[in-house]
Scaffold this motif. Structure first.
Motif, PDB file in Angstrom:
ATOM      1  N   ASN A 148      42.793 -58.607  51.163  1.00 11.66           N
ATOM      2  CA  ASN A 148      44.175 -58.397  50.421  1.00 11.66           C
ATOM      3  C   ASN A 148      44.155 -58.862  49.001  1.00 11.66           C
ATOM      4  O   ASN A 148      44.733 -59.741  48.717  1.00 11.66           O
ATOM      5  CB  ASN A 148      45.217 -59.234  51.273  1.00 11.66           C
ATOM      6  N   HIS A 149      43.496 -57.966  48.242  1.00 10.18           N
ATOM      7  CA  HIS A 149      43.261 -58.300  47.056  1.00 10.18           C
ATOM      8  C   HIS A 149      42.354 -59.586  46.836  1.00 10.18           C
ATOM      9  O   HIS A 149      42.134 -60.175  45.773  1.00 10.18           O
ATOM     10  CB  HIS A 149      44.508 -58.470  45.919  1.00 10.18           C
ATOM     11  N   ARG A 150      42.384 -60.344  48.013  1.00  9.28           N
ATOM     12  CA  ARG A 150      41.127 -61.406  47.880  1.00  9.28           C
ATOM     13  C   ARG A 150      40.069 -61.019  48.911  1.00  9.28           C
ATOM     14  O   ARG A 150      40.345 -60.642  50.103  1.00  9.28           O
ATOM     15  CB  ARG A 150      41.977 -62.844  48.318  1.00  9.28           C
ATOM     16  N   MET A 151      38.932 -61.052  48.558  1.00  8.55           N
ATOM     17  CA  MET A 151      37.705 -60.577  49.529  1.00  8.55           C
ATOM     18  C   MET A 151      37.891 -61.637  50.896  1.00  8.55           C
ATOM     19  O   MET A 151      37.689 -63.015  50.500  1.00  8.55           O
ATOM     20  CB  MET A 151      36.475 -60.576  48.799  1.00  8.55           C
ATOM     21  N   ASP A 152      37.463 -61.215  51.763  1.00  8.10           N
ATOM     22  CA  ASP A 152      37.389 -62.108  53.078  1.00  8.10           C
ATOM     23  C   ASP A 152      35.931 -62.778  52.817  1.00  8.10           C
ATOM     24  O   ASP A 152      34.896 -62.151  52.542  1.00  8.10           O
ATOM     25  CB  ASP A 152      37.114 -61.170  54.343  1.00  8.10           C
TER      26      ASP A 152
ATOM     27  N   SER B  62      41.488 -52.282  48.978  1.00  9.29           N
ATOM     28  CA  SER B  62      41.848 -53.569  48.392  1.00  9.29           C
ATOM     29  C   SER B  62      42.700 -54.204  49.448  1.00  9.29           C
ATOM     30  O   SER B  62      43.003 -55.324  49.384  1.00  9.29           O
ATOM     31  CB  SER B  62      42.729 -53.045  47.117  1.00  9.29           C
ATOM     32  N   GLU B  63      43.132 -53.360  50.450  1.00  8.07           N
ATOM     33  CA  GLU B  63      43.978 -53.995  51.429  1.00  8.07           C
ATOM     34  C   GLU B  63      43.372 -53.496  52.816  1.00  8.07           C
ATOM     35  O   GLU B  63      43.547 -52.102  53.124  1.00  8.07           O
ATOM     36  CB  GLU B  63      45.354 -53.678  51.304  1.00  8.07           C
ATOM     37  N   LEU B  64      42.726 -54.239  53.517  1.00  7.93           N
ATOM     38  CA  LEU B  64      42.308 -53.964  54.741  1.00  7.93           C
ATOM     39  C   LEU B  64      42.469 -55.182  55.683  1.00  7.93           C
ATOM     40  O   LEU B  64      42.017 -56.160  55.396  1.00  7.93           O
ATOM     41  CB  LEU B  64      40.912 -53.720  54.731  1.00  7.93           C
ATOM     42  N   THR B  65      42.829 -55.002  57.008  1.00  7.28           N
ATOM     43  CA  THR B  65      42.990 -56.155  58.022  1.00  7.28           C
ATOM     44  C   THR B  65      42.188 -55.384  59.179  1.00  7.28           C
ATOM     45  O   THR B  65      42.319 -54.311  59.532  1.00  7.28           O
ATOM     46  CB  THR B  65      44.356 -56.218  58.307  1.00  7.28           C
ATOM     47  N   LEU B  66      41.182 -56.022  59.627  1.00 14.01           N
ATOM     48  CA  LEU B  66      40.499 -56.112  60.894  1.00 14.01           C
ATOM     49  C   LEU B  66      40.644 -57.103  61.590  1.00 14.01           C
ATOM     50  O   LEU B  66      40.204 -57.957  61.595  1.00 14.01           O
ATOM     51  CB  LEU B  66      38.920 -55.844  60.414  1.00 14.01           C
ATOM     52  N   TRP B  67      41.338 -56.482  63.016  1.00 15.16           N
ATOM     53  CA  TRP B  67      41.606 -57.589  64.058  1.00 15.16           C
ATOM     54  C   TRP B  67      40.327 -57.323  65.035  1.00 15.16           C
ATOM     55  O   TRP B  67      40.063 -56.237  65.551  1.00 15.16           O
ATOM     56  CB  TRP B  67      42.698 -57.125  64.851  1.00 15.16           C
ATOM     57  N   VAL B  68      39.726 -58.497  65.406  1.00 21.45           N
ATOM     58  CA  VAL B  68      38.547 -58.518  66.336  1.00 21.45           C
ATOM     59  C   VAL B  68      38.900 -59.498  67.650  1.00 21.45           C
ATOM     60  O   VAL B  68      39.044 -60.595  67.459  1.00 21.45           O
ATOM     61  CB  VAL B  68      37.244 -58.884  65.681  1.00 21.45           C
ATOM     62  N   ASP B  69      39.372 -58.475  68.575  1.00 19.35           N
ATOM     63  CA  ASP B  69      39.823 -59.363  69.680  1.00 19.35           C
ATOM     64  C   ASP B  69      39.051 -59.011  70.848  1.00 19.35           C
ATOM     65  O   ASP B  69      38.340 -58.042  70.987  1.00 19.35           O
ATOM     66  CB  ASP B  69      41.324 -59.118  69.819  1.00 19.35           C
ATOM     67  N   PRO B  70      38.977 -59.858  71.753  1.00 11.78           N
ATOM     68  CA  PRO B  70      38.435 -59.185  72.954  1.00 11.78           C
ATOM     69  C   PRO B  70      38.920 -58.200  73.728  1.00 11.78           C
ATOM     70  O   PRO B  70      40.028 -58.011  73.767  1.00 11.78           O
ATOM     71  CB  PRO B  70      38.656 -60.485  74.149  1.00 11.78           C
ATOM     72  N   TYR B  71      37.873 -57.218  74.068  1.00  7.52           N
ATOM     73  CA  TYR B  71      38.254 -55.889  74.694  1.00  7.52           C
ATOM     74  C   TYR B  71      38.885 -54.920  73.480  1.00  7.52           C
ATOM     75  O   TYR B  71      39.078 -53.808  73.647  1.00  7.52           O
ATOM     76  CB  TYR B  71      39.477 -55.870  75.653  1.00  7.52           C
ATOM     77  N   GLU B  72      39.397 -55.327  72.363  1.00  9.40           N
ATOM     78  CA  GLU B  72      39.737 -54.408  71.406  1.00  9.40           C
ATOM     79  C   GLU B  72      39.656 -54.634  70.045  1.00  9.40           C
ATOM     80  O   GLU B  72      39.722 -56.095  69.507  1.00  9.40           O
ATOM     81  CB  GLU B  72      41.375 -54.237  71.399  1.00  9.40           C
ATOM     82  N   VAL B  73      39.089 -53.899  69.126  1.00  5.16           N
ATOM     83  CA  VAL B  73      38.806 -54.102  67.636  1.00  5.16           C
ATOM     84  C   VAL B  73      39.751 -52.965  66.961  1.00  5.16           C
ATOM     85  O   VAL B  73      39.620 -51.708  67.314  1.00  5.16           O
ATOM     86  CB  VAL B  73      37.196 -53.854  67.239  1.00  5.16           C
ATOM     87  N   SER B  74      40.514 -53.471  65.873  1.00  3.39           N
ATOM     88  CA  SER B  74      41.402 -52.386  65.292  1.00  3.39           C
ATOM     89  C   SER B  74      41.458 -52.721  63.980  1.00  3.39           C
ATOM     90  O   SER B  74      41.178 -53.879  63.594  1.00  3.39           O
ATOM     91  CB  SER B  74      42.891 -52.241  66.009  1.00  3.39           C
ATOM     92  N   TYR B  75      41.925 -51.653  63.249  1.00  2.00           N
ATOM     93  CA  TYR B  75      41.870 -51.886  61.635  1.00  2.00           C
ATOM     94  C   TYR B  75      43.150 -51.390  61.059  1.00  2.00           C
ATOM     95  O   TYR B  75      43.908 -50.345  61.623  1.00  2.00           O
ATOM     96  CB  TYR B  75      40.802 -51.516  60.982  1.00  2.00           C
ATOM     97  N   ARG B  76      43.659 -51.693  59.973  1.00  2.59           N
ATOM     98  CA  ARG B  76      44.784 -50.969  59.585  1.00  2.59           C
ATOM     99  C   ARG B  76      44.197 -51.134  57.733  1.00  2.59           C
ATOM    100  O   ARG B  76      43.922 -51.936  57.258  1.00  2.59           O
ATOM    101  CB  ARG B  76      45.927 -52.050  59.399  1.00  2.59           C
TER     102      ARG B  76
END
Length: 158
Positions: A63-67, A90-104
């Protein structure tokens, strides 16, 4: 945890690959480093019986700051922060959860699922081909934002 991390690593590596300035060999090293970092990072924060628990902790975010996990893995292949900012959204969210990986991508983009598995018993294997969902989202992103139109939101809320 292995397939979820693999999906996340594959997604980030794929984003780097599309720009074409990172070699396949570098991508291999990057992917391996990121996979190790995530495995370590998630070790005590993975709850298959409560998939949403710890989701914020596991979330990979630009989010304008690198993970930091991404920048550390990129350091293994000599990619600097400025280079990463050019290569990744520049804006990426990646959710890594059991049984599901999703991104925005973008703060108001829609959420796309990269990997989905049914909570299963040990003897039940995950179906191959769980990357199918990625292409449709890619196409939508190419065609412009995959978020619903304004009118759609108006009709829903009225």
């Amino acid at each position: 945890m292995v397939p979820e991390i693999a999906a996340a690593v594959g997604f980030v590596s794929g984003l780097l690959r599309t720009r074409g300035c990172v070699s396949e060999q570098q991508l291999q090293v990057f992917g391996g480093a990121l996979r190790e970092a995530l495995t370590e990072h998630y070790r005590h924060h993975w709850f298959p019986e409560k998939p949403s628990k710890g989701s914020g902790y596991r979330c990979i975010r630009i989010n304008h700051r690198m993970d930091p996990l991404i920048s550390r893995a990129a350091g293994h292949i000599g990619l600097s922060l400025p280079q990463l900012y050019q290569l990744l959204p520049s804006e990426l969210t990646l959710w890594v959860d059991p049984y599901e990986v999703s991104y925005r991508i973008g703060e108001d983009g829609s959420i796309c699922v990269l990997y989905e598995a049914k909570p299963h018993h040990q003897h039940h294997h995950q179906q191959p081909g769980s990357y199918g969902g990625m292409l449709t989202c890619k196409n939508q992103m190419m065609l412009g934002r995959a978020s619903p139109s304004k009118n759609y939101i108006m009709t829903v809320s009225s």
